[in-house]
Design an enzyme around this catalytic site. Sequence first.
Site, PDB file in Angstrom:
ATOM      1  N   TYR A 164      15.192  30.186   8.311  1.00 15.44           N
ATOM      2  CA  TYR A 164      13.850  30.854   8.863  1.00 15.44           C
ATOM      3  C   TYR A 164      13.762  30.985  10.468  1.00 15.44           C
ATOM      4  CZ  TYR A 164      11.856  30.650   3.879  1.00 15.44           C
ATOM      5  OH  TYR A 164      11.320  30.662   2.967  1.00 15.44           O
TER       6      TYR A 164
ATOM      7  N   LYS B 211       0.806  -1.142  -0.085  1.00 13.28           N
ATOM      8  CA  LYS B 211       0.189   0.010  -0.067  1.00 13.28           C
ATOM      9  C   LYS B 211       0.957   1.122   0.190  1.00 13.28           C
ATOM     10  CE  LYS B 211      -0.296  -0.377   5.045  1.00 13.28           C
ATOM     11  NZ  LYS B 211      -1.191  -0.653   6.154  1.00 13.28           N
TER      12      LYS B 211
HETATM   13  C1  LIG Z   1      -0.224  -1.622   6.909  1.00 13.16           C
HETATM   14  C2  LIG Z   1      -0.835  -2.736   7.331  1.00 13.16           C
HETATM   15  C3  LIG Z   1       0.111  -4.182   7.630  1.00 13.16           C
HETATM   16  C4  LIG Z   1       1.727  -3.885   7.565  1.00 13.16           C
HETATM   17  O1  LIG Z   1       1.855  -3.397   8.778  1.00 13.16           O
HETATM   18  P1  LIG Z   1       3.464  -3.376   8.966  1.00 13.16           P
HETATM   19  O2  LIG Z   1       3.563  -3.063  10.651  1.00 13.16           O
HETATM   20  O3  LIG Z   1       4.076  -2.535   8.175  1.00 13.16           O
HETATM   21  O4  LIG Z   1       4.176  -4.686   8.781  1.00 13.16           O
HETATM   22  C5  LIG Z   1      -0.261  -5.186   7.929  1.00 13.16           C
HETATM   23  N1  LIG Z   1      -1.758  -5.462   8.097  1.00 13.16           N
HETATM   24  C6  LIG Z   1      -2.625  -4.271   7.775  1.00 13.16           C
HETATM   25  C7  LIG Z   1      -4.238  -4.634   7.985  1.00 13.16           C
HETATM   26  C8  LIG Z   1      -2.106  -3.169   7.488  1.00 13.16           C
HETATM   27  O5  LIG Z   1      -2.991  -1.918   7.634  1.00 13.16           O
END
Ligand SMILES: *Cc1c(COP(=O)(O)O)cnc(C)c1O
Length: 350
Positions: free
Chosen positions: A248, A37
């Site tokens: 800044y 994702k």
């Molecule tokens: C993002 C996500 C993962 C992956 O988690 P990590 O901590 O990056 O390994 C696994 N399961 C679900 C439901 C997620 O939303």
Amino acid sequence: MSASPTARLNIDLAALSHNYAALKRAAGSAEVAPVVKADAYGLGMAAVAPYLARQGARTFFVARLAEGLALRTLVGVDPVIYVLDGLTDPSAFAAQRLRPVLNTAEQFQLWLQGPSNVEAAVHIDTGMNRLGVRPDEVAALPDPGQHRLALVMSHLACGDEPNHPLNAQQLTAFRAAADRFPGVARSLANSPGIYLGPDYGFDLVRPGICLYGGGPFGLAHPDIQPVAHLSARVLQIRDLKAGESVGYGATFVAERDMTLATIGLGYADGLLRSFAPSGFVTVQGERRPLTGRVSMDVFTVDVTGMHVGDRTWVEVLGSSQNLDEVAAAAGTIGYEVLTRLGARVPRHYG
Ligand SMILES: *Cc1c(COP(=O)(O)O)cnc(C)c1O
């Protein structure tokens, strides 16, 4: 890409492959299903997902339907793709053979009313209180009938804190709720969950961050190699006199005469503003502190006493300073550091 970029992100595919293999070893008999994702946590799903498929990954997770549709064109027809957001439009899932992760009783119903060739997962919320069917609603879910339920899953809220009591509570709640679906494959662990022990592995694990170089518990881990290497180039060198300020807000004031380098990387490229003032970068093998604030396109670093020129590259993230250290300096987590990496930074794979 632009003729002379001021920053570059090198993505080490051998390290990605190393981490995938390490996770497979840690997961024992469970299938390792990469989570890709958010553009593979900013590293580029278009390169990362097909690479992992060639390494043997057969199941992937994304968050959004649009990510699932894009992933299907990248990996072809064979891999299984789960979409975590839930089910909205059954025909869109059917057309590309995507599998929805059903988060509510309503989505479960919608799935049963849609085409029976759409396989699905059901997400049981065992304590995160975010997405998923509550355990006390599971008994009332209808029988899947002709529709194939391929996976029952849940997600850990505190997997990165191995001693947190919620881990064991979620494990118990998950087992009890999953018993409602005998014979259906089970999945509970994300990256940290894989390292909580064999009880958490079940049939399939869903790592994201450990594939991409983050330690399972927010610290470097011997199994996990850095994947993302972010460097940026010196744009200008300047001498500063004692009493003069930088950047800044004039937040940094030189206590003595010093030399600064202005580096071509800023928050528009994903370097968090909160990385200053505690962050540092590696210049010619030496750790050097940031001076003043991170601005949109540049930051400055103390290079007093060094021989650097306006073509010198400095490392912000990579072998000299891993993802979890950068995240700690910025007061955040490795996930945010990676997913903020901006489109302006060219990615190189090798
Ligand atoms: C993002 C996500 C993962 C992956 O988690 P990590 O901590 O990056 O390994 C696994 N399961 C679900 C439901 C997620 O939303």
